[in-house]
Design a protein around this motif. Structure first.
Motif, PDB file in Angstrom:
ATOM      1  N   VAL A  55     -69.740 110.096  60.039  1.00 41.94           N
ATOM      2  CA  VAL A  55     -69.127 111.437  59.592  1.00 41.94           C
ATOM      3  C   VAL A  55     -69.734 112.420  60.809  1.00 41.94           C
ATOM      4  O   VAL A  55     -68.999 113.654  61.407  1.00 41.94           O
ATOM      5  N   GLY A  56     -70.408 111.443  62.057  1.00 43.70           N
ATOM      6  CA  GLY A  56     -70.680 112.142  63.063  1.00 43.70           C
ATOM      7  C   GLY A  56     -72.292 113.014  62.760  1.00 43.70           C
ATOM      8  O   GLY A  56     -72.342 113.306  62.020  1.00 43.70           O
ATOM      9  N   SER A  57     -72.381 113.537  63.878  1.00 38.38           N
ATOM     10  CA  SER A  57     -74.365 113.021  64.233  1.00 38.38           C
ATOM     11  C   SER A  57     -74.317 115.043  63.902  1.00 38.38           C
ATOM     12  O   SER A  57     -75.362 115.811  62.778  1.00 38.38           O
ATOM     13  N   MET A  58     -73.632 115.663  64.421  1.00 36.35           N
ATOM     14  CA  MET A  58     -73.093 117.485  63.433  1.00 36.35           C
ATOM     15  C   MET A  58     -73.517 117.989  62.067  1.00 36.35           C
ATOM     16  O   MET A  58     -73.994 118.443  61.443  1.00 36.35           O
ATOM     17  N   LYS A  59     -71.878 117.139  61.994  1.00 36.48           N
ATOM     18  CA  LYS A  59     -72.040 117.417  60.806  1.00 36.48           C
ATOM     19  C   LYS A  59     -73.040 116.605  59.525  1.00 36.48           C
ATOM     20  O   LYS A  59     -73.553 117.137  58.967  1.00 36.48           O
ATOM     21  N   PHE A  60     -73.736 115.316  60.218  1.00 37.18           N
ATOM     22  CA  PHE A  60     -74.266 114.636  59.289  1.00 37.18           C
ATOM     23  C   PHE A  60     -76.206 115.806  59.369  1.00 37.18           C
ATOM     24  O   PHE A  60     -76.507 115.623  58.560  1.00 37.18           O
ATOM     25  N   THR A  61     -76.768 116.303  60.719  1.00 36.82           N
ATOM     26  CA  THR A  61     -77.502 117.189  60.752  1.00 36.82           C
ATOM     27  C   THR A  61     -77.400 118.465  59.867  1.00 36.82           C
ATOM     28  O   THR A  61     -78.877 119.363  59.334  1.00 36.82           O
ATOM     29  N   ALA A  62     -76.510 119.123  59.962  1.00 39.70           N
ATOM     30  CA  ALA A  62     -76.356 120.490  59.163  1.00 39.70           C
ATOM     31  C   ALA A  62     -76.096 120.706  57.849  1.00 39.70           C
ATOM     32  O   ALA A  62     -77.180 120.731  57.065  1.00 39.70           O
ATOM     33  N   TYR A  63     -75.428 119.586  57.273  1.00 32.88           N
ATOM     34  CA  TYR A  63     -75.557 119.136  55.877  1.00 32.88           C
ATOM     35  C   TYR A  63     -77.031 118.752  55.348  1.00 32.88           C
ATOM     36  O   TYR A  63     -77.407 118.850  54.175  1.00 32.88           O
ATOM     37  N   ALA A  64     -76.841 117.797  55.871  1.00 30.35           N
ATOM     38  CA  ALA A  64     -78.815 117.276  55.583  1.00 30.35           C
ATOM     39  C   ALA A  64     -79.992 118.302  55.387  1.00 30.35           C
ATOM     40  O   ALA A  64     -80.916 118.225  54.519  1.00 30.35           O
ATOM     41  N   LEU A  65     -79.739 119.410  56.342  1.00 29.99           N
ATOM     42  CA  LEU A  65     -81.064 120.579  56.378  1.00 29.99           C
ATOM     43  C   LEU A  65     -80.266 121.500  55.533  1.00 29.99           C
ATOM     44  O   LEU A  65     -80.925 122.001  54.488  1.00 29.99           O
ATOM     45  N   ILE A  66     -79.250 121.388  54.778  1.00 31.91           N
ATOM     46  CA  ILE A  66     -78.688 122.245  53.606  1.00 31.91           C
ATOM     47  C   ILE A  66     -79.818 122.279  53.090  1.00 31.91           C
ATOM     48  O   ILE A  66     -79.894 122.423  51.883  1.00 31.91           O
ATOM     49  N   PHE A  67     -78.941 120.601  52.599  1.00 33.91           N
ATOM     50  CA  PHE A  67     -79.535 120.052  50.994  1.00 33.91           C
ATOM     51  C   PHE A  67     -81.109 120.050  50.967  1.00 33.91           C
ATOM     52  O   PHE A  67     -81.495 120.062  49.961  1.00 33.91           O
ATOM     53  N   ALA A  68     -81.587 119.893  52.440  1.00 32.31           N
ATOM     54  CA  ALA A  68     -83.605 119.863  52.057  1.00 32.31           C
ATOM     55  C   ALA A  68     -83.829 121.002  51.950  1.00 32.31           C
ATOM     56  O   ALA A  68     -85.153 121.424  51.755  1.00 32.31           O
ATOM     57  N   SER A  69     -83.263 122.245  51.873  1.00 33.20           N
ATOM     58  CA  SER A  69     -83.713 123.739  52.250  1.00 33.20           C
ATOM     59  C   SER A  69     -83.127 123.963  50.893  1.00 33.20           C
ATOM     60  O   SER A  69     -84.076 124.786  50.325  1.00 33.20           O
ATOM     61  N   ALA A  70     -82.344 123.438  50.040  1.00 33.22           N
ATOM     62  CA  ALA A  70     -81.770 123.359  48.501  1.00 33.22           C
ATOM     63  C   ALA A  70     -83.360 123.141  48.071  1.00 33.22           C
ATOM     64  O   ALA A  70     -83.952 123.621  46.931  1.00 33.22           O
ATOM     65  N   GLY A  71     -83.567 121.997  48.265  1.00 38.60           N
ATOM     66  CA  GLY A  71     -85.082 121.384  47.106  1.00 38.60           C
ATOM     67  C   GLY A  71     -86.313 122.071  47.450  1.00 38.60           C
ATOM     68  O   GLY A  71     -87.093 122.389  46.781  1.00 38.60           O
ATOM     69  N   ILE A  72     -86.107 122.634  49.344  1.00 44.69           N
ATOM     70  CA  ILE A  72     -87.114 123.278  49.553  1.00 44.69           C
ATOM     71  C   ILE A  72     -87.615 124.314  48.971  1.00 44.69           C
ATOM     72  O   ILE A  72     -88.657 125.410  48.066  1.00 44.69           O
TER      73      ILE A  72
END
Length: 300
Positions: free
Chosen positions: A186-203
């Motif tokens: 999927v690519g590093s930038m896309k993976f990082t952005a989406y992973a941080l968005i999901f993490a923020s939702a949990g936080i």
């Protein structure tokens, strides 16, 4: 590899590693500013960070030739985001309430050793004799640094804080191992952005469950420190490290990031007045030696 490309990649990687290492300093400074719990501080950090990742995700999704993620990939990224940036960060912030910034960075820096063991268990990757020696050196160094911190502060606090940071390192290793499987797709930038968005939702969800929707007020200095933490030690290094990996490879980047524990100890001495002992330096040297051996072995 062009020399100019390597120099740019090296500069980005080493700067990103240095900025990442300052995160523990910001957390300790916030704890010294006022009484605040870990989830509130983490929520403030992500509140200031999340707009950058949302914009990044939007821009990447609009690019020509963008490949849409499958449902399985969405689920995997969400799981890794929760583990690597939600659970891991929460344990990290909680642990820093008990132990020094220097010890926190050393324990967290053991994550490549945990990633190696996870790879061996999950994917049956053989652990070589060199890697076994590297593991032994890293864990010996960790014990030396642990003993040094126990001598400097209350033993129970060091044990509790170290266990929390250990959990942080293990969950982050899970994120790294899982990321290694999906980033090429999927690519590093896309993976990082989406992973941080999901993490923020949990936080944010945990924050609202814990504190409700009422607006909590903190000092202006706390907001300023959390804003700096978000930009200096979250957003900037995230993108710098991703670009560094793209230019010089993950193995070279991993070796360069060994500056992290050393820079944290130095910054903690300057900004937090944390003492530096010969025992701590000896433990740091052993941990770095072990991790560097693993990184070089993996690069080959």
């Amino acid at each position: 590899m062009k020399k100019s490309n390597y120099i740019i990649g090296f500069t980005l990687a080493i700067t990103g590693a240095f900025l990442f290492s300052a995160k523990a300093i910001y957390v300790k400074l916030v704890y010294r500013t006022e009484a605040i719990d870990a989830i509130s501080m983490l929520a403030l950090r992500m509140l200031f960070s999340i707009p950058f990742y949302i914009i990044t995700a939007w821009v990447l999704s609009r690019r020509e030739g963008n490949v849409k993620l499958t449902l399985r990939q969405w689920g995997f990224i969400a799981l890794l985001g929760f583990m690597g940036y939600y659970i891991s960060s929460l344990l990290d912030f909680m642990g820093l309430a008990y132990i020094s910034a220097g010890l926190e960075r050393l324990i967290l820096f053991l994550y490549p050793t945990f990633a190696l063991l996870m790879g061996a268990l999950a994917f049956r990757q053989k652990v070589s004799r060199t890697q076994g020696l590297a593991l032994l050196l890293a864990y010996m160094g960790m014990m030396v640094a642990f003993v040094a911190d126990i001598q400097l502060q209350a033993g129970n606090d060091v044990i509790v804080g170290s266990l929390l940071i250990l959990g942080c390192a293990i969950t982050y290793a899970f994120y790294i191992v899982g990321g290694g499987q999906i980033i090429p797709k999927v690519g590093s930038m896309k993976f990082t952005a989406y992973a941080l968005i999901f993490a923020s939702a949990g936080i944010f969800t945990q924050y609202f469950v814990t504190h409700g929707t009422a607006v909590r007020h903190f000092s202006g200095h706390t907001y300023w420190l959390c804003f700096q933490m978000a930009i200096v030690s979250t957003v900037l290094p995230t993108f710098m490290m991703s670009e560094g990996i793209r230019r010089i490879g993950s193995g070279n980047t991993a070796i360069i990031t060994s500056i992290g524990p050393v820079s944290t100890i130095l910054l903690a001495y300057i900004f937090l007045d944390e003492p530096v002992t010969w025992l701590q330096l000896a433990g740091t040297a052993l941990v770095l030696a072990g991790v560097l051996m693993i990184s070089k072995k993996n690069e080959r």
